[in-house]
Design a protein around this motif. Structure first.
Motif, PDB file in Angstrom:
ATOM      1  N   GLN A 160      -2.832  12.028   3.776  1.00 38.58           N
ATOM      2  CA  GLN A 160      -3.079  10.709   4.350  1.00 38.58           C
ATOM      3  C   GLN A 160      -2.538   9.564   3.513  1.00 38.58           C
ATOM      4  N   LEU A 161      -2.201   9.819   2.243  1.00 37.34           N
ATOM      5  CA  LEU A 161      -1.672   8.766   1.384  1.00 37.34           C
ATOM      6  C   LEU A 161      -0.145   8.775   1.308  1.00 37.34           C
TER       7      LEU A 161
ATOM      8  N   GLN B  39       0.826  -1.213   0.000  1.00 36.26           N
ATOM      9  CA  GLN B  39       0.000   0.000   0.000  1.00 36.26           C
ATOM     10  C   GLN B  39       0.856   1.257   0.000  1.00 36.26           C
ATOM     11  N   ILE B  40       1.898   1.257   0.804  1.00 39.42           N
ATOM     12  CA  ILE B  40       2.802   2.408   0.850  1.00 39.42           C
ATOM     13  C   ILE B  40       3.460   2.620  -0.507  1.00 39.42           C
TER      14      ILE B  40
ATOM     15  N   TYR C 269      -6.916   2.739  -0.649  1.00 40.26           N
ATOM     16  CA  TYR C 269      -7.332   2.472   0.729  1.00 40.26           C
ATOM     17  C   TYR C 269      -7.586   0.991   1.002  1.00 40.26           C
TER      18      TYR C 269
ATOM     19  N   THR D 264      -2.486   6.610  10.053  1.00 38.55           N
ATOM     20  CA  THR D 264      -3.844   6.062  10.036  1.00 38.55           C
ATOM     21  C   THR D 264      -3.903   4.729  10.770  1.00 38.55           C
TER      22      THR D 264
ATOM     23  N   ASN E 247       0.738   3.799  -3.213  1.00 39.33           N
ATOM     24  CA  ASN E 247       0.316   5.182  -3.011  1.00 39.33           C
ATOM     25  C   ASN E 247       1.437   6.163  -3.324  1.00 39.33           C
TER      26      ASN E 247
ATOM     27  N   ILE F 132      -0.085   6.988   5.998  1.00 35.94           N
ATOM     28  CA  ILE F 132      -0.621   5.629   6.066  1.00 35.94           C
ATOM     29  C   ILE F 132      -0.313   4.999   7.426  1.00 35.94           C
TER      30      ILE F 132
END
Length: 376
Positions: free
Chosen positions: A267-268, A168-169, A204, A276, A172, A273
């Motif tokens: 937030q991305l 995800q990191i 997300y 969050t 993004n 991340i």
């Protein structure tokens, strides 16, 4: 057997909604402080725009948690019934609020152009009727792909979650910091690329699947929270420090303006991340295990109960309080921004309570605005 109600989900909704309002008021503050003679205070920006950045993605966390908490994975997943429930709860309010904002702004600015049917469909697809509605589009796409999430949650474990976080990191970072959608020349593909943040669920997936996985393994999650509650608190504040530190690094070392810092430390971003993740674990832990003050629980419950309406309606308060401040010649200084925030939250909460009560008398109001139907 129906599982016990989790107050933490409702409380987190309320906290997240307060954060979303802060982000949008921070944007209004920055809009008045972009010239050399009106320099933004970096610390109020940090509070409203950086500290609050968990607010949108944590909504996906609790949405997935609520879905999977009440889902029996040992039984066949009935997609049709699921979509029918989500249609009432999300799609109908989304369309109603979108059409409301389109008509509202057409009247307010005396511009009938957005009433063009093609424009309306375009705005509905991308969530462009108002700036907070893109979240609803993403949520609808998550719902449409629910069979895939059920399949994934059944096969997840702790190791796979770690790899999913790493992926995800990386994804993004690639999509938000390296890829430039504006280089696409085809006008149709260009629109789909520019608005990728509005409907690409890939941004997300980790936080959504994490919520689903923890809900399915609630007993193990409770044991984890009880055993590592102190570590969860420490981890949360470390992620806060890392995300704020990244923002201040951009300003002090890289020479970014507060506006540029906000556009980068979102937030991305990698720190966003992780932040969050820290916030999701932290808030669930304190709202589940900690003995909260007696006065705080009803406040959190009230905010949670009305968070959906407040989320959808708060831009109205920002618009008209903005007109009021402009008419009185009040600029958004730090103190006026705090006042603006309190007025917006208070007015939107009051409106939500009034509309909810009115909707109990005229059920179509609650059905259309927040997808709540009378109990049979």
């Amino acid at each position: 057997m129906k599982k016990p109600r989790l107050a933490a989900i409702e409380y987190i909704r309320g906290i997240s909604m307060l954060g979303v309002v802060g982000i949008h008021i921070g944007a209004a503050y920055l809009g008045q402080h972009t010239t050399p003679d009106a320099i933004a205070n970096p610390h109020i920006v940090a509070l409203l725009e950086i500290f609050t950045r968990f607010s949108v993605p944590i909504f996906f966390f609790i949405s997935a948690f609520g879905l999977f908490y009440n889902l029996d994975l040992s039984q066949p997943f009935v997609y049709k019934d699921f979509l029918k429930r989500r249609y009432k709860a999300v799609v109908v309010p989304y369309v109603v609020w979108s059409l409301f904002y389109i008509v509202h702004y057409c009247i307010l600015w005396q511009d009938p152009g957005p009433l063009n049917p093609i424009t309306i469909l375009y705005d509905l697809f991308f969530g462009l009727a108002n700036y907070q509605l893109y979240f609803m589009v993403l949520l609808i796409w998550f719902y449409l792909m629910m069979p895939m999430w059920v399949w994934a949650v059944k096969r997840l474990d702790n190791v796979k979650l770690v790899w999913l976080l790493v992926a995800q990191i990386a994804i993004n970072y690639l999509l938000c910091f390296i890829w430039n959608p504006y280089t696409i020349e085809n006008p149709i593909l260009n629109r789909f690329a520019i608005y990728h943040l509005n409907y690409w669920v890939i941004h997300y997936v980790f936080i959504f699947l994490l919520g689903g996985y923890l809900a399915v393994h609630m007993n193990g999650f409770m044991e984890f929270m009880a055993k590592y509650r102190s570590g969860i608190v420490v981890f949360f504040w470390l992620t806060v420090a890392a995300h704020l530190g990244y923002y201040y690094y951009l300003l002090s070392v890289r020479g970014y303006t507060p506006l540029e810092g906000v556009a980068t430390a979102h937030q991305l971003a990698p720190t966003g991340i992780i932040y969050t993740l820290g916030a999701s674990l932290f808030f669930f832990t304190i709202f589940t295990l900690w003995q909260l003050p007696d006065f705080l629980r009803p406040v959190l419950a009230l905010l949670g109960k009305h968070s959906y309406f407040m989320y959808l309606a708060h831009p109205l308060a920002l618009t008209y309080f903005g007109f009021l401040f402009d008419g009185l010649g009040l600029r958004l200084t730090v103190s006026m921004t705090v006042l603006f925030y309190c007025l917006a939250v208070g007015a939107t909460l009051l409106l939500a309570m009034l509309m909810r009560r009115l909707g109990e008398v005229i059920p179509v109001i609650n059905k259309a605005t927040i997808g709540v139907y009378p109990k049979k």
